[in-house]
Design a protein around this motif. Sequence first.
Motif, PDB file in Angstrom:
ATOM      1  N   ALA A  95      77.351  12.221  -0.527  1.00 54.37           N
ATOM      2  CA  ALA A  95      76.164  12.758   0.143  1.00 54.37           C
ATOM      3  C   ALA A  95      75.788  11.875   1.338  1.00 54.37           C
ATOM      4  O   ALA A  95      76.079  10.671   1.327  1.00 54.37           O
ATOM      5  CB  ALA A  95      75.000  12.809  -0.835  1.00 54.37           C
ATOM      6  N   PRO A  96      75.142  12.456   2.355  1.00 53.73           N
ATOM      7  CA  PRO A  96      74.698  11.646   3.494  1.00 53.73           C
ATOM      8  C   PRO A  96      73.825  10.458   3.071  1.00 53.73           C
ATOM      9  O   PRO A  96      73.913   9.385   3.655  1.00 53.73           O
ATOM     10  CB  PRO A  96      73.934  12.627   4.369  1.00 53.73           C
ATOM     11  CG  PRO A  96      74.588  13.946   4.083  1.00 53.73           C
ATOM     12  CD  PRO A  96      74.910  13.889   2.600  1.00 53.73           C
ATOM     13  N   ASP A  97      73.001  10.637   2.049  1.00 56.13           N
ATOM     14  CA  ASP A  97      72.168   9.518   1.594  1.00 56.13           C
ATOM     15  C   ASP A  97      73.033   8.390   1.038  1.00 56.13           C
ATOM     16  O   ASP A  97      72.675   7.219   1.149  1.00 56.13           O
ATOM     17  CB  ASP A  97      71.158   9.979   0.552  1.00 56.13           C
ATOM     18  CG  ASP A  97      70.111   8.926   0.295  1.00 56.13           C
ATOM     19  OD1 ASP A  97      69.507   8.437   1.267  1.00 56.13           O
ATOM     20  OD2 ASP A  97      69.911   8.565  -0.884  1.00 56.13           O
ATOM     21  N   VAL A 143      75.539   1.515   4.051  1.00 55.60           N
ATOM     22  CA  VAL A 143      75.060   0.685   5.159  1.00 55.60           C
ATOM     23  C   VAL A 143      74.116  -0.388   4.620  1.00 55.60           C
ATOM     24  O   VAL A 143      74.246  -1.570   4.956  1.00 55.60           O
ATOM     25  CB  VAL A 143      74.357   1.543   6.241  1.00 55.60           C
ATOM     26  CG1 VAL A 143      73.685   0.661   7.283  1.00 55.60           C
ATOM     27  CG2 VAL A 143      75.359   2.489   6.896  1.00 55.60           C
ATOM     28  N   ARG A 144      73.191  -0.003   3.755  1.00 58.05           N
ATOM     29  CA  ARG A 144      72.237  -0.968   3.188  1.00 58.05           C
ATOM     30  C   ARG A 144      72.938  -2.067   2.399  1.00 58.05           C
ATOM     31  O   ARG A 144      72.501  -3.212   2.401  1.00 58.05           O
ATOM     32  CB  ARG A 144      71.232  -0.249   2.289  1.00 58.05           C
ATOM     33  CG  ARG A 144      70.234   0.557   3.061  1.00 58.05           C
ATOM     34  CD  ARG A 144      69.164   1.136   2.154  1.00 58.05           C
ATOM     35  NE  ARG A 144      68.392   2.113   2.894  1.00 58.05           N
ATOM     36  CZ  ARG A 144      68.328   3.411   2.613  1.00 58.05           C
ATOM     37  NH1 ARG A 144      68.951   3.889   1.551  1.00 58.05           N
ATOM     38  NH2 ARG A 144      67.634   4.230   3.357  1.00 58.05           N
ATOM     39  N   THR A 146      79.199  -0.517   8.589  1.00 53.58           N
ATOM     40  CA  THR A 146      78.354  -0.981   9.691  1.00 53.58           C
ATOM     41  C   THR A 146      78.222   0.096  10.749  1.00 53.58           C
ATOM     42  O   THR A 146      79.207   0.724  11.126  1.00 53.58           O
ATOM     43  CB  THR A 146      78.973  -2.244  10.337  1.00 53.58           C
ATOM     44  OG1 THR A 146      79.162  -3.224   9.316  1.00 53.58           O
ATOM     45  CG2 THR A 146      78.073  -2.805  11.415  1.00 53.58           C
ATOM     46  N   ARG A 147      77.015   0.279  11.221  1.00 54.82           N
ATOM     47  CA  ARG A 147      76.783   1.208  12.322  1.00 54.82           C
ATOM     48  C   ARG A 147      77.400   0.636  13.585  1.00 54.82           C
ATOM     49  O   ARG A 147      77.386  -0.563  13.805  1.00 54.82           O
ATOM     50  CB  ARG A 147      75.285   1.398  12.549  1.00 54.82           C
ATOM     51  CG  ARG A 147      74.594   2.014  11.386  1.00 54.82           C
ATOM     52  CD  ARG A 147      73.111   2.032  11.610  1.00 54.82           C
ATOM     53  NE  ARG A 147      72.455   2.586  10.430  1.00 54.82           N
ATOM     54  CZ  ARG A 147      71.200   2.924  10.380  1.00 54.82           C
ATOM     55  NH1 ARG A 147      70.428   2.757  11.433  1.00 54.82           N
ATOM     56  NH2 ARG A 147      70.699   3.426   9.277  1.00 54.82           N
ATOM     57  N   SER A 148      77.931   1.518  14.424  1.00 55.25           N
ATOM     58  CA  SER A 148      78.539   1.028  15.661  1.00 55.25           C
ATOM     59  C   SER A 148      77.892   1.613  16.900  1.00 55.25           C
ATOM     60  O   SER A 148      78.407   1.467  17.993  1.00 55.25           O
ATOM     61  CB  SER A 148      80.040   1.334  15.664  1.00 55.25           C
ATOM     62  OG  SER A 148      80.251   2.726  15.637  1.00 55.25           O
ATOM     63  N   GLY A 149      76.773   2.262  16.741  1.00 56.87           N
ATOM     64  CA  GLY A 149      76.073   2.828  17.886  1.00 56.87           C
ATOM     65  C   GLY A 149      75.147   3.945  17.463  1.00 56.87           C
ATOM     66  O   GLY A 149      74.824   4.090  16.292  1.00 56.87           O
ATOM     67  N   GLY A 150      74.746   4.725  18.452  1.00 56.39           N
ATOM     68  CA  GLY A 150      73.817   5.813  18.185  1.00 56.39           C
ATOM     69  C   GLY A 150      72.392   5.305  18.166  1.00 56.39           C
ATOM     70  O   GLY A 150      72.066   4.285  18.774  1.00 56.39           O
TER      71      GLY A 150
END
Length: 66
Positions: free
Chosen positions: A23-25, A31-32, A37-41
């Motif tokens: 699921a998206p959650d 990530v938490r 790791t987020r790479s942008g946006g």
Amino acid sequence: MDSVYAPPGHLTTRQVAQLLDIAPDSVRQLVRRGQLTRSGGSPRHPWFAARDVAALHATRRTHAAA
């Protein structure tokens, strides 16, 4: 809702969720926990590097097979 567009080599939260069959959650939880790791946006519509998602997917498959 996630942005429909991500730059080449990146995926949206929804795309990551579909690839990992979660699921998206659950992507947000990864990530938490520091597993992805987020790479942008933006904070509400992050992008993730496709290579990082592929590595995570391979790791998850390895652990599931063991």
